[in-house]
Design an enzyme around this catalytic site. Structure first.
Site, PDB file in Angstrom:
ATOM      1  N   ARG A 128       0.952   8.195   6.384  1.00 50.68           N
ATOM      2  CA  ARG A 128      -0.162   7.199   6.817  1.00 50.68           C
ATOM      3  C   ARG A 128      -1.584   7.932   6.858  1.00 50.68           C
ATOM      4  NH1 ARG A 128       0.355   2.448   9.517  1.00 50.68           N
ATOM      5  NH2 ARG A 128       2.325   2.660   9.093  1.00 50.68           N
ATOM      6  N   SER A 185       0.790  -1.412   0.041  1.00 56.23           N
ATOM      7  CA  SER A 185      -0.057  -0.122   0.099  1.00 56.23           C
ATOM      8  C   SER A 185       0.741   1.098   0.237  1.00 56.23           C
ATOM      9  CB  SER A 185      -1.035   0.089   1.255  1.00 56.23           C
ATOM     10  OG  SER A 185      -1.955  -0.975   1.318  1.00 56.23           O
ATOM     11  N   HIS A 231      -2.728   6.728   3.706  1.00 59.44           N
ATOM     12  CA  HIS A 231      -3.052   5.129   4.033  1.00 59.44           C
ATOM     13  C   HIS A 231      -4.252   4.904   4.721  1.00 59.44           C
ATOM     14  CE1 HIS A 231      -2.472   1.215   5.901  1.00 59.44           C
ATOM     15  NE2 HIS A 231      -2.248   0.794   4.644  1.00 59.44           N
TER      16      HIS A 231
END
Length: 213
Positions: free
Chosen positions: A45, A20, A48
């Protein structure tokens, strides 16, 4: 495998997160976006967690805020969240090793009663309970702009000195304004400017910082 699924990547479960982040890096490159190296792990993040690349351009970091947060965590800080969701989403394993406690007062009976009596949101009142905490305090706010307003008010009144505030409430009413007030206050902070954010984003920012320590 069904031939209709031939386009699906065959990724081992333990490699999904790594893949990812590779995709995120590739997509940022295609968009011509170069993230600040110091903050890239946090911004990636957030992307994500949300699958939203706007975070690559809307995150704000006050000077030395990461050093302040990491220093506070290493000193056994208390993290105060505005929602149980944010509290639950923060990984506790490393924090427990550091002596860090993650607390949320939003459901406390005294907070509910004071909120009703004073005509304030529970989020506003719940932040005031942090005044009784010894040691450094980090606020991770992902839902309620009134929580940010409470923190800024106590700071301006000289009764609260947060180690830092992660201010990423989501929504429409007073969300943008509360984030700008936080930035202008001078409190060390991480903010996602605009309407986007959420409890999951507040938690993922805390996680990104501790994972990189």
């Amino acid at each position: 495998m069904n031939e209709n699924l031939n386009f699906i990547e065959n990724i081992k479960p333990e490699d999904i997160e790594k893949r990812s982040f590779e995709i995120i890096g590739d997509e940022l490159g295609k968009r011509g976006i170069v993230l600040p190296e110091e903050y890239s792990h946090i911004i990636k993040r957030c992307i994500h967690t949300s699958a939203d690349f706007d975070y690559a351009e809307t995150m704000y970091f006050s000077p030395e805020v990461l050093d302040r947060i990491m220093g506070a965590l290493k000193s056994g800080a208390t993290i105060i969240t505005d929602t149980k969701m944010a509290q639950s989403g923060i990984n506790k394993k490393k924090l427990n090793e550091l002596g860090v406690e993650v607390s949320c007062y939003i459901s406390d009976e005294d907070v509910a009663s004071q909120s009703k009596e004073r005509g304030l949101t529970r989020s506003f009142v719940s932040m005031e309970k942090a005044l009784g905490i010894e040691g450094p305090v980090i606020f991770a706010i992902g839902n309620a702009p009134t929580a940010l307003l409470s923190i800024v008010e106590m700071y301006n009144n000289g009764v609260l000195q947060p180690a830092a505030v992660i201010g990423v409430p989501v929504g429409f009413v007073n969300v943008v304004e509360s984030k700008e007030l936080l930035i202008d206050s001078g409190i060390p902070c991480i903010v996602n400017k605009g309407r986007k954010g959420g409890s999951n984003i507040a938690a993922c920012i805390v996680n990104a910082i501790q994972y990189n320590m």
